[in-house]
Design an enzyme around this catalytic site. Structure first.
Site, PDB file in Angstrom:
ATOM      1  N   LYS A   1       0.997  -1.445  -0.104  1.00 19.40           N
ATOM      2  CA  LYS A   1      -0.016  -0.148  -0.196  1.00 19.40           C
ATOM      3  C   LYS A   1       0.509   1.441  -0.125  1.00 19.40           C
ATOM      4  O   LYS A   1       0.631   2.427  -0.981  1.00 19.40           O
ATOM      5  CB  LYS A   1      -1.137  -0.116   1.084  1.00 19.40           C
TER       6      LYS A   1
ATOM      7  N   GLN B   1      -4.891  -1.081   9.260  1.00 21.65           N
ATOM      8  CA  GLN B   1      -4.565  -2.755   8.857  1.00 21.65           C
ATOM      9  C   GLN B   1      -5.329  -3.833   9.860  1.00 21.65           C
ATOM     10  O   GLN B   1      -5.207  -3.897  10.960  1.00 21.65           O
ATOM     11  CB  GLN B   1      -3.449  -2.920   8.946  1.00 21.65           C
TER      12      GLN B   1
ATOM     13  N   ASP C   1     -11.903   2.569   3.645  1.00 21.48           N
ATOM     14  CA  ASP C   1     -11.642   1.306   3.258  1.00 21.48           C
ATOM     15  C   ASP C   1     -13.005   1.184   3.728  1.00 21.48           C
ATOM     16  O   ASP C   1     -14.297  -0.165   2.852  1.00 21.48           O
ATOM     17  CB  ASP C   1     -11.416   0.355   4.805  1.00 21.48           C
TER      18      ASP C   1
HETATM   19  N1  GUN Z   1      -6.795  -6.358   5.627  1.00 24.47           N
HETATM   20  C1  GUN Z   1      -6.608  -7.178   4.830  1.00 24.47           C
HETATM   21  N2  GUN Z   1      -7.593  -6.473   3.840  1.00 24.47           N
HETATM   22  C2  GUN Z   1      -8.283  -5.357   4.371  1.00 24.47           C
HETATM   23  C3  GUN Z   1      -8.013  -4.242   3.598  1.00 24.47           C
HETATM   24  O1  GUN Z   1      -8.768  -4.188   2.503  1.00 24.47           O
HETATM   25  N3  GUN Z   1      -8.489  -2.849   4.794  1.00 24.47           N
HETATM   26  C4  GUN Z   1      -8.337  -3.235   5.675  1.00 24.47           C
HETATM   27  N4  GUN Z   1      -8.237  -2.346   6.621  1.00 24.47           N
HETATM   28  N5  GUN Z   1      -6.792  -4.474   6.271  1.00 24.47           N
HETATM   29  C5  GUN Z   1      -7.034  -5.310   5.944  1.00 24.47           C
END
Ligand code: GUN
Length: 288
Positions: free
Chosen positions: A54, A98, A121
């Site tokens: 990311k 996350q 998100d």
């Molecule tokens: N963990 C795995 N995929 C994601 C996501 O898209 N967002 C978040 N916040 N955590 C994750």
């Protein structure tokens, strides 16, 4: 017939190029780039990989990337304080905590504390509500990415029979709402659905988001249907570790009209949609 393979990587690359161009315009107009903060608590190896990717993608799009890596024993209060500080930070347009979080932390409370207008998100209940009502908000990235791949397949969504397998808050529910908004006739199937195969056979658009390796068999697919496979399952096979989707791909590709592969389908779309959401957030916040 052999299905057209929907190239998620190519679509994600195009979206990223578009986001980067718009981020540059935004930066010029506002004297700062759009900013994304990612918070990682603990040392889960898969999460570390996601967060690193990311960060790289955010920088590649010309945006500000801020990473907060906190130890696994971070207290709830410390994490809440950080989220509140990011809510107030004018450089930050998007906040992502996350998941999964270590067990002692209340993920629902943490997500609830993120400013809904920075919740790129789309996990906050306010954004879930906005989606259902039809207001502008943030839609979870995997759901958004799946819709873009349906459009890439060139299928007419209006009036189509869409079947979504899986009812998670992350994918199943939001993607169903997006399909409904586009005037598809949507069926939500799940683990208690009777004769799942027959339900799936009705689908012009079939979305599998259950996390069960190769659940969807070729004879569940209507010939010519568009199949979007959201599953990412690690399995042991022939002494090897393999990544497979929720669809039995080889057989399904002989029946479907278009299908997403795993990997290389929905996966690459998620970070691209996260950056798109961050840009959208910056643009909306500038108008306020
Ligand atoms: N963990 C795995 N995929 C994601 C996501 O898209 N967002 C978040 N916040 N955590 C994750």
């Amino acid at each position: 017939m052999t299905a057209r393979i929907i190239d998620g990587k190519a679509v994600a690359d195009r979206l990223n190029a578009d986001t980067a161009a718009k981020a540059a315009v935004y930066a010029k107009a506002h004297g700062r780039p759009p900013g994304l903060a990612v918070v990682l608590v603990g040392e889960d190896p898969a999460s570390q990989v996601y967060v690193r990717n990311k960060g790289k993608s955010t920088i590649a799009a010309g945006m500000l990337s801020i990473e907060h890596k906190l130890p696994a024993d971070t207290s709830q209060d410390e994490l809440l304080r950080l989220v509140r500080a990011l809510n107030e930070d004018a450089r930050i347009d998007g906040i992502l905590v996350q998941l999964p979080l270590p067990k002692h932390l209340d993920a629902d409370l943490i997500i609830d504390t993120i400013d809904p207008d920075k919740d790129v998100d789309g996990f906050h209940v306010v954004n879930a509500g906005r989606l259902v009502v039809g207001f502008d908000g943030f839609v979870p990235c995997t759901a958004l990415g799946s819709m873009m791949l349906i459009d890439e397949a060139g299928v007419k969504v209006e009036g189509a029979e869409a079947v979504v397998i899986g009812r998670s808050n992350l994918v199943g529910k939001p993607v169903s709402q997006l399909l409904l908004r586009r005037n598809a006739t949507v069926t939500m199937a799940h683990s208690r659905t009777k004769d799942l195969a027959a339900v799936c056979r009705r689908a012009d658009i079939l979305i599998a988001a259950v996390g069960r390796p190769r659940l969807v068999q070729p004879d569940w697919i209507k010939p010519g249907a568009v199949v979007i496979d959201v599953g990412i399952n690690r399995i042991e096979e022939g002494g090897r570790n393999r990544l497979v989707g929720d669809v039995a791909y080889d057989g399904a590709a002989q029946v479907a009209g278009a299908i997403t592969p795993v990997p290389g389908g929905v996966g690459p779309m998620t970070i691209a949609c996260l950056l798109k959401n961050t840009l959208t957030s910056a643009e909306r916040r500038a108008k306020r």
